[in-house]
Design a protein around this motif. Structure first.
Motif, mmCIF file in Angstrom:
data_model
loop_
_atom_site.group_PDB
_atom_site.id
_atom_site.type_symbol
_atom_site.label_atom_id
_atom_site.label_comp_id
_atom_site.label_asym_id
_atom_site.label_seq_id
_atom_site.Cartn_x
_atom_site.Cartn_y
_atom_site.Cartn_z
ATOM 1 N N ARG A 1 -1.416 -0.614 -4.892
ATOM 2 C CA ARG A 1 -1.696 0.159 -3.676
ATOM 3 C C ARG A 1 -3.192 0.234 -3.403
ATOM 4 N NH1 ARG A 1 1.148 5.591 -4.649
ATOM 5 N NH2 ARG A 1 0.161 6.063 -2.690
ATOM 6 N N ASP B 1 0.411 1.987 -8.457
ATOM 7 C CA ASP B 1 -0.898 2.530 -8.114
ATOM 8 C C ASP B 1 -1.980 1.455 -7.970
ATOM 9 O OD1 ASP B 1 0.156 5.029 -8.028
ATOM 10 O OD2 ASP B 1 -0.619 5.665 -9.978
ATOM 11 N N MET C 1 0.827 -1.204 0.000
ATOM 12 C CA MET C 1 0.000 0.000 0.000
ATOM 13 C C MET C 1 0.866 1.261 0.000
ATOM 14 S SD MET C 1 -3.108 0.967 2.576
ATOM 15 C CE MET C 1 -2.077 1.578 3.879
ATOM 16 N N SER C 2 2.013 1.191 0.630
ATOM 17 C CA SER C 2 2.892 2.364 0.701
ATOM 18 C C SER C 2 3.857 2.474 -0.471
ATOM 19 C CB SER C 2 3.708 2.320 1.999
ATOM 20 O OG SER C 2 2.856 2.325 3.109
ATOM 21 N N HIS C 3 4.333 1.342 -1.004
ATOM 22 C CA HIS C 3 5.409 1.388 -1.981
ATOM 23 C C HIS C 3 5.097 0.733 -3.325
ATOM 24 C CE1 HIS C 3 7.359 1.573 2.051
ATOM 25 N NE2 HIS C 3 7.895 2.652 1.476
#
Length: 129
Positions: A79, A76, A71-73
């Motif tokens: 995430r 799109d 989700m952070s890295h």
């Protein structure tokens, strides 16, 4: 089928009153369950399933950390998917409202009735081939 033949077939059927070798009330016809082609049960045993659940729970923290990392890295789409999975687990999936409108065949436009009839005829043709 003639009535005499139908009665005759019923008389030869194992599923008649007084049957001593067919299905018995309250007993499974397949007490050991369905088998795969290799002779193993298709469904896991209770012990195997409990072990699977235990392994999943033991690794839940790793799975959560992975989702948080993605989700952070992640890209799109990754995430968004990871965030959605976390929200679904935290708050439950959103309820889906579906509106269904019914029409009788007589209420359909003639062209749509014809398409419906043609698709039904095609389905019956495939069924009898």
């Amino acid at each position: 089928m003639s009535k005499a033949r139908e009665v005759s077939q019923r008389a030869n059927s194992p599923f008649v009153a007084g049957n001593t070798y067919g299905f018995q009330k309250g007993k499974s016809g397949n007490p050991k369950g369905a088998k795969s082609s290799k002779g193993k049960p298709l469904l896991p045993t209770t012990i195997e399933y409990k072990r699977f659940v235990q392994l999943c729970r033991e690794n839940a923290d790793k799975a959560l950390r992975t989702l948080l990392d993605v989700m952070s890295h992640g890209e799109d789409a990754q995430r968004v998917r990871a965030a959605g999975m976390l929200l679904d687990r935290a708050f439950g999936k959103a309820t889906e409202h579906v509106v269904v409108e019914q029409q009788t065949v007589a209420e359909l436009p003639p062209a749509q009735r014809l398409r419906l009839l043609e698709s039904a005829v095609d389905a019956v043709r495939k069924e009898i081939q």
